[in-house]
Design a protein around this motif. Structure first.
Motif, PDB file in Angstrom:
ATOM      1  N   MET A   1       0.829  -1.214   0.000  1.00 48.42           N
ATOM      2  CA  MET A   1       0.000   0.000   0.000  1.00 48.42           C
ATOM      3  C   MET A   1       0.857   1.255   0.000  1.00 48.42           C
ATOM      4  O   MET A   1       0.550   2.228  -0.687  1.00 48.42           O
ATOM      5  CB  MET A   1      -0.925   0.003   1.220  1.00 48.42           C
ATOM      6  N   ASN A   2       1.956   1.230   0.785  1.00 54.63           N
ATOM      7  CA  ASN A   2       2.787   2.425   0.879  1.00 54.63           C
ATOM      8  C   ASN A   2       3.342   2.836  -0.476  1.00 54.63           C
ATOM      9  O   ASN A   2       3.390   4.026  -0.806  1.00 54.63           O
ATOM     10  CB  ASN A   2       3.934   2.198   1.868  1.00 54.63           C
ATOM     11  N   LYS A   3       3.766   1.863  -1.268  1.00 55.52           N
ATOM     12  CA  LYS A   3       4.321   2.169  -2.585  1.00 55.52           C
ATOM     13  C   LYS A   3       3.267   2.833  -3.470  1.00 55.52           C
ATOM     14  O   LYS A   3       3.568   3.771  -4.221  1.00 55.52           O
ATOM     15  CB  LYS A   3       4.850   0.892  -3.231  1.00 55.52           C
ATOM     16  N   LEU A   4       2.033   2.360  -3.395  1.00 61.01           N
ATOM     17  CA  LEU A   4       0.957   2.959  -4.185  1.00 61.01           C
ATOM     18  C   LEU A   4       0.666   4.378  -3.700  1.00 61.01           C
ATOM     19  O   LEU A   4       0.471   5.286  -4.511  1.00 61.01           O
ATOM     20  CB  LEU A   4      -0.304   2.101  -4.091  1.00 61.01           C
ATOM     21  N   LEU A   5       0.617   4.577  -2.400  1.00 59.35           N
ATOM     22  CA  LEU A   5       0.336   5.906  -1.862  1.00 59.35           C
ATOM     23  C   LEU A   5       1.439   6.899  -2.192  1.00 59.35           C
ATOM     24  O   LEU A   5       1.176   8.082  -2.396  1.00 59.35           O
ATOM     25  CB  LEU A   5       0.145   5.843  -0.343  1.00 59.35           C
ATOM     26  N   ASP A   6       2.674   6.414  -2.245  1.00 60.87           N
ATOM     27  CA  ASP A   6       3.792   7.311  -2.531  1.00 60.87           C
ATOM     28  C   ASP A   6       3.650   7.961  -3.910  1.00 60.87           C
ATOM     29  O   ASP A   6       4.092   9.090  -4.112  1.00 60.87           O
ATOM     30  CB  ASP A   6       5.120   6.551  -2.459  1.00 60.87           C
ATOM     31  N   ASN A   7       3.057   7.255  -4.849  1.00 65.09           N
ATOM     32  CA  ASN A   7       2.861   7.799  -6.199  1.00 65.09           C
ATOM     33  C   ASN A   7       1.440   7.466  -6.646  1.00 65.09           C
ATOM     34  O   ASN A   7       1.223   6.780  -7.642  1.00 65.09           O
ATOM     35  CB  ASN A   7       3.896   7.228  -7.173  1.00 65.09           C
ATOM     36  N   ILE A   8       0.475   7.965  -5.905  1.00 68.83           N
ATOM     37  CA  ILE A   8      -0.911   7.600  -6.127  1.00 68.83           C
ATOM     38  C   ILE A   8      -1.449   8.145  -7.449  1.00 68.83           C
ATOM     39  O   ILE A   8      -2.332   7.528  -8.060  1.00 68.83           O
ATOM     40  CB  ILE A   8      -1.796   8.058  -4.943  1.00 68.83           C
ATOM     41  N   PHE A   9      -0.947   9.279  -7.925  1.00 69.03           N
ATOM     42  CA  PHE A   9      -1.408   9.792  -9.211  1.00 69.03           C
ATOM     43  C   PHE A   9      -1.136   8.755 -10.308  1.00 69.03           C
ATOM     44  O   PHE A   9      -2.017   8.424 -11.103  1.00 69.03           O
ATOM     45  CB  PHE A   9      -0.699  11.107  -9.566  1.00 69.03           C
ATOM     46  N   TRP A  10       0.090   8.249 -10.328  1.00 68.67           N
ATOM     47  CA  TRP A  10       0.468   7.274 -11.347  1.00 68.67           C
ATOM     48  C   TRP A  10      -0.261   5.942 -11.140  1.00 68.67           C
ATOM     49  O   TRP A  10      -0.723   5.320 -12.097  1.00 68.67           O
ATOM     50  CB  TRP A  10       1.979   7.065 -11.317  1.00 68.67           C
ATOM     51  N   ALA A  11      -0.382   5.529  -9.892  1.00 68.25           N
ATOM     52  CA  ALA A  11      -1.061   4.260  -9.595  1.00 68.25           C
ATOM     53  C   ALA A  11      -2.506   4.283 -10.060  1.00 68.25           C
ATOM     54  O   ALA A  11      -3.034   3.283 -10.555  1.00 68.25           O
ATOM     55  CB  ALA A  11      -0.989   3.970  -8.096  1.00 68.25           C
ATOM     56  N   SER A  12      -3.146   5.423  -9.928  1.00 72.00           N
ATOM     57  CA  SER A  12      -4.537   5.543 -10.360  1.00 72.00           C
ATOM     58  C   SER A  12      -4.647   5.615 -11.879  1.00 72.00           C
ATOM     59  O   SER A  12      -5.472   4.938 -12.499  1.00 72.00           O
ATOM     60  CB  SER A  12      -5.173   6.782  -9.717  1.00 72.00           C
TER      61      SER A  12
END
Length: 225
Positions: A1-12
């Motif tokens: 989860m932390n990795k996704l939150l760190d770059n949430i714009f790209w993850a989304s």
């Protein structure tokens, strides 16, 4: 989860919302009409050259995590910092705001107008299509709303939280947010949100509700010239 939150714009933009975006493996944006947000796999070294073919001159976008000089063909129009906050409290026991109205396509213009008046963050006419939106109405007029924007595996953003200045102080924002938190937790999702560092009132409210600061990140508004 932390990795996704760190770059949430790209993850989304490359995950659940890829169908609402355009770009390449080096840069992506939400499609015209949605929230003007861009993302890059490496936020500290964004590849704006890869993004340029998907943007029109004069378009403005929000991006985060980057503090370098303006790249060729782009102009930095505003910059600040924001808190990325994540839910860190027990599940809510009941759903609030049962009298709130689900917002549909017929409410898109009112939602957009309210967002343009109150400036809750990047918002487009089609942003409510990205998730659930709820609002309060007075005499047929939308006076408060909150909804969902970005998404990644196990994560769901609460966004577009705003109340018309004439109707503030009634607790609409807190009730609508609590409703969304409850619904997201019941779906097994972890709520998160963004708030500008200088918005001390909203930041304090979110902390009291059960969110915690995950990180403070630079945020910029850029324009293709």
């Amino acid at each position: 989860m932390n990795k996704l939150l760190d770059n949430i714009f790209w993850a989304s933009l490359t995950g659940p919302h890829a169908k609402y975006s355009s770009g390449t493996g080096d840069a992506r944006r939400y499609a015209i009409g949605f929230s003007p947000i861009v993302g890059f796999p490496d936020v500290e070294h964004p590849n704006f050259a890869a993004l340029t073919p998907f943007c029109e001159p004069g378009e403005h976008f929000y991006c985060d995590g980057w503090t370098g000089p303006a790249p060729e063909g782009w102009r930095i129009e505003a910059e600040a910092t924001m808190y990325r906050m994540v839910w860190d409290a027990p599940a809510l026991l009941a759903e609030e705001a049962l009298d709130a109205i689900p917002l549909g396509p017929e409410h898109a213009q009112q939602a957009f107008d309210l967002a343009m008046l109150t400036k809750p963050g990047p918002f487009g006419l089609r942003t409510p299509e990205l998730g659930e939106y709820f609002g309060y109405f007075e005499d047929g007029r939308l006076v408060a709303m909150a909804g969902e924007r970005m998404a990644a595996e196990g994560l769901r953003e609460i966004s577009g939280v705003c109340t018309h200045p004439d109707f503030q102080g009634r607790g609409y924002a807190r009730k609508l947010m609590a409703k969304l938190v409850y619904r997201q937790l019941m779906r097994g999702e972890t709520p998160f949100l963004h708030v500008m560092r200088n918005n001390e009132g909203a930041h304090g409210l979110y902390l009291k509700m059960g969110f915690r600061d995950y990180k403070e990140t630079p945020v910029r508004v850029v324009c293709r010239v």
